[in-house]
Design an enzyme around this catalytic site. Structure first.
Site, PDB file in Angstrom:
ATOM      1  N   GLU B  54       0.811  -1.216   0.000  1.00  0.00           N
ATOM      2  CA  GLU B  54       0.000   0.000   0.000  1.00  0.00           C
ATOM      3  C   GLU B  54       0.849   1.273   0.000  1.00  0.00           C
ATOM      4  O   GLU B  54       0.453   2.294  -0.557  1.00  0.00           O
ATOM      5  CB  GLU B  54      -0.942   0.013   1.206  1.00  0.00           C
ATOM      6  CG  GLU B  54      -2.025  -1.046   1.148  1.00  0.00           C
ATOM      7  CD  GLU B  54      -1.524  -2.431   1.533  1.00  0.00           C
ATOM      8  OE1 GLU B  54      -0.377  -2.553   2.030  1.00  0.00           O
ATOM      9  OE2 GLU B  54      -2.269  -3.400   1.330  1.00  0.00           O
ATOM     10  N   HIS B 123      -9.775  -5.270   9.059  1.00  0.00           N
ATOM     11  CA  HIS B 123     -10.385  -4.986   7.753  1.00  0.00           C
ATOM     12  C   HIS B 123     -11.534  -3.990   7.881  1.00  0.00           C
ATOM     13  O   HIS B 123     -11.945  -3.391   6.901  1.00  0.00           O
ATOM     14  CB  HIS B 123     -10.928  -6.263   7.099  1.00  0.00           C
ATOM     15  CG  HIS B 123      -9.853  -7.163   6.570  1.00  0.00           C
ATOM     16  ND1 HIS B 123      -9.064  -7.928   7.394  1.00  0.00           N
ATOM     17  CD2 HIS B 123      -9.437  -7.417   5.308  1.00  0.00           C
ATOM     18  CE1 HIS B 123      -8.206  -8.619   6.646  1.00  0.00           C
ATOM     19  NE2 HIS B 123      -8.404  -8.328   5.387  1.00  0.00           N
TER      20      HIS B 123
END
Lengths: 320, 320
Positions: B54, B123
């Protein structure tokens, strides 16, 4: 874009290195004497900056970090506007908002300077993607240090650049110091360039205190990037002769190591080599010294005469 | 009007904007795998799968945005944004200001969050307030398919970095989306239901919760107004204050944990700007100061319920 200074002749490169040295030492003295914000200098690393920048063209872009003075000055930045920036004055390259730590000069192709160690590595891939996708000719040179090579982003950037075939010259200035910690405390390898093979890209280590060697290696690396479109990792093995942040008494530095590197001072080496080989006369060398002294003095005068930024602009340029 | 899911609304917005502007590209973890229709139409150079990394995805987007492209990145789940914080917060959010306005960062970062899939808080973490607190960034979090589409199109056209949060619990919900070009401006709230007795201010999946609560309250003769913020930053304070000035009561409802969150900012703003018209104290409903668990009943219990909203509303009306 403003015309770039010529770094084509060895004497040009000597002059650029002397300018960087004099500029950084003057700011270090000002930090110690007058309390202007201290800088992160790269004294001793001038050959790495000048050698690499001399191998670039005006189309190429540069990303750099908190030790950026050498890269900017080699590229032709005005030392007066740089000093004004360091002092937080309105006429600095970034209106005084950057200080010394994140000076960008888009007009010179020096973009997105980040002071977060490794930040420049995270941005370089995107800049190179723009160059490729928008059909621009220039490559991207990204300067970082051995400290940044210990950040995860170094590996992410090298991997993505390799996989996407991005035209990036990764330049690791291995100056043996990561803020206040010696490199030997943080990594087992002596050199950073070994990581290149792991990611399937070309890599080399060059004597970073020999500007001619750096230039030759950089020219070769740039040619390979232009020919292949693939990135290259060039490591300049050098030494930061001053502390992390001015003022710094360097009490933690091994005196023998420092003395050994001082004996390999990149500027003294080039000057004596040019004088010995007839590439420079004593008179020319003196003239260069005089020009540099005058430029740095004028830069300081310019910076000190520049007004402070208006606090009314505290929240300007936050959003486009 | 066509009934489509939020997932399809996002796909339509991406395709329309990529068709409109060749500088728009989509990068991320599986974007090419999951959207073969975009690869077919725009080619693999503009729809790129990335490594699961990321930090470099975000850094690449920031570097590309500053130099001429308009990237959209899909980072999958909001907690993964913690790896992307440096590029988004330190670079995209700060380097425009710090460079004296030399750069702009037209990019969109998409991330999913919220209860709905039982995936646990690595998440599912509604961390929109982190980014709303960071200067230089914009944050949107829509609730209807039309707003998802119209806000994504506006975010792509905006010259600033925009965080675009997708509530997992809404993803498969269908709704009407206007045919043809339809933009929803950033920074404008919607009145989802009008009412005179109190204002329920919300965004994302708790907007339907507030609407159901308003329907129940109406059965008892209490008329709640429901405001869907849609954009968190810039915040449409005018619409909120206008509503509160009419109702005199406000409850802010969101899934994110309550402490130091968007609700706190709104309650403070209402108190600062409309204290004189308040008939009762401002209330906030949000998740507990705890990570969201994976177990479905625990995950669902984290989200403010219709019953809780009704109870909060009644408690304010009892204050009269």
């Amino acid at each position: 874009m403003s015309p770039l200074p010529s770094l084509a002749r060895p004497a040009d490169r000597l002059e650029a290195m002397l300018l960087i040295r004099a500029y950084e030492l003057r700011l270090a003295a000002l930090a110690a004497e007058t309390g202007i914000p201290g800088t992160c200098s790269a004294v001793g690393q001038e050959a790495a900056a000048v050698g690499v920048v001399s191998a670039l063209t005006g189309d190429d872009l540069i990303l750099t970090n908190h030790r950026s003075a050498g890269h900017l000055l080699a590229r032709g930045a005005d030392p007066g506007r740089m000093m004004a920036e360091v002092m937080g004055r309105r006429d600095g390259y970034c209106k005084g908002r950057s200080g010394s730590l994140h000076i960008s000069a888009r007009e010179l192709g020096v973009v997105l300077t980040s002071t977060i160690v490794g930040g420049e590595l995270s941005l370089a891939t995107g800049v190179a993607l723009s160059q490729t996708m928008l059909g621009r000719p220039g490559i991207v040179a990204c300067f970082f240090g051995d400290g940044a090579a210990c950040e995860g982003i170094f590996h992410e950037a090298l991997n993505l650049a390799a996989v996407w075939k991005l035209p990036i010259l990764f330049v690791c200035e291995n100056n043996q110091w990561q803020a206040f910690v010696h490199r030997r405390e943080t990594m087992l390898a002596e050199h950073i360039s070994g990581f290149a093979a792991a990611y399937g890209v070309g890599g080399a280590t060059v004597d970073g205190n020999d500007v001619e060697a750096v230039r030759a290696a950089a020219l070769e690396a740039v040619e390979s990037i232009r020919a292949s479109g693939r990135p290259f990792l060039l490591e300049t093995a050098t030494y930061r002769m001053r502390g992390h942040l001015e003022p710094d008494d360097q009490h933690y530095v091994d005196a023998g190591e420092l003395a050994a590197w001082r004996a390999r001072d990149p500027i003294a080496q080039l000057r004596s080599r040019l004088l010995a080989a007839g590439g420079l006369t004593d008179g020319e060398a003196d003239a260069i010294d005089a020009r540099i002294a005058a430029r740095v003095a004028a830069a300081e005068d310019f910076a000190l005469a520049s007004p402070w930024p208006d606090p009314a602009g505290l929240a300007d340029d936050v959003y486009a | 009007m066509e009934q489509i899911s939020i997932e399809r609304a996002i796909g339509q917005a991406l395709a329309e904007e990529m068709r409109r502007d060749a500088r728009v590209l989509l990068l991320g973890e599986g974007v090419a795998t999951k959207r073969p229709e975009l690869v077919a139409e725009f080619g693999p150079a503009r729809v790129r799968n990335t490594p699961l990394a990321e930090a470099i995805i975000a850094g690449t987007a920031v570097g590309a945005a500053a130099t001429g492209l308009r990237p959209v990145i899909d980072l999958l789940f909001a907690p993964f944004l913690s790896y992307a914080m440096d590029a988004l917060v330190n670079s995209a959010g700060k380097l425009r200001h710090l460079s004296g306005g030399q750069f702009e960062f037209p990019l969109v970062a998409i991330a999913m969050t919220g209860a709905g899939w039982g995936v646990g808080s690595q998440h599912n973490h509604n961390l929109e307030a982190w980014f709303a607190h960071a200067p230089g960034l914009k944050v949107v979090m829509p609730s209807t398919p039309a707003d998802f589409k119209g806000l994504l199109k506006s975010a792509i056209r905006d010259d600033n970095p925009v965080l675009y949060f997708v509530d997992i619990g809404l993803l498969q919900q269908a709704g009407e989306v206007p045919a043809g070009e339809s933009l929803v401006p950033l920074g404008r709230a919607a009145i989802a239901r009008s009412g005179r007795d109190l204002s329920l201010v919300s965004y994302a999946k708790t907007v339907p919760v507030c609407l159901e609560a308003a329907a129940r309250l109406a059965a008892d003769g209490i008329e709640a107004e429901v405001i869907d913020l849609r954009s968190i930053k810039p915040l449409d304070l005018g619409t909120v204050l206008d509503s509160v000035r009419r109702t005199g009561r406000v409850v802010v409802v969101h899934e994110a944990n309550r402490s130091f969150g968007v609700g706190a900012e709104l309650a403070a703003l209402v108190a600062e700007h409309a204290f004189d018209v308040l008939k009762a104290r401002p209330l906030r409903l949000g998740g507990p100061d705890a990570p969201a668990a994976a177990s479905i009943p625990l995950e669902q219990a984290y989200v403010p319920s219709v019953g809780a909203v009704c109870e909060a509303a009644r408690s304010l009306l009892r204050c009269d």
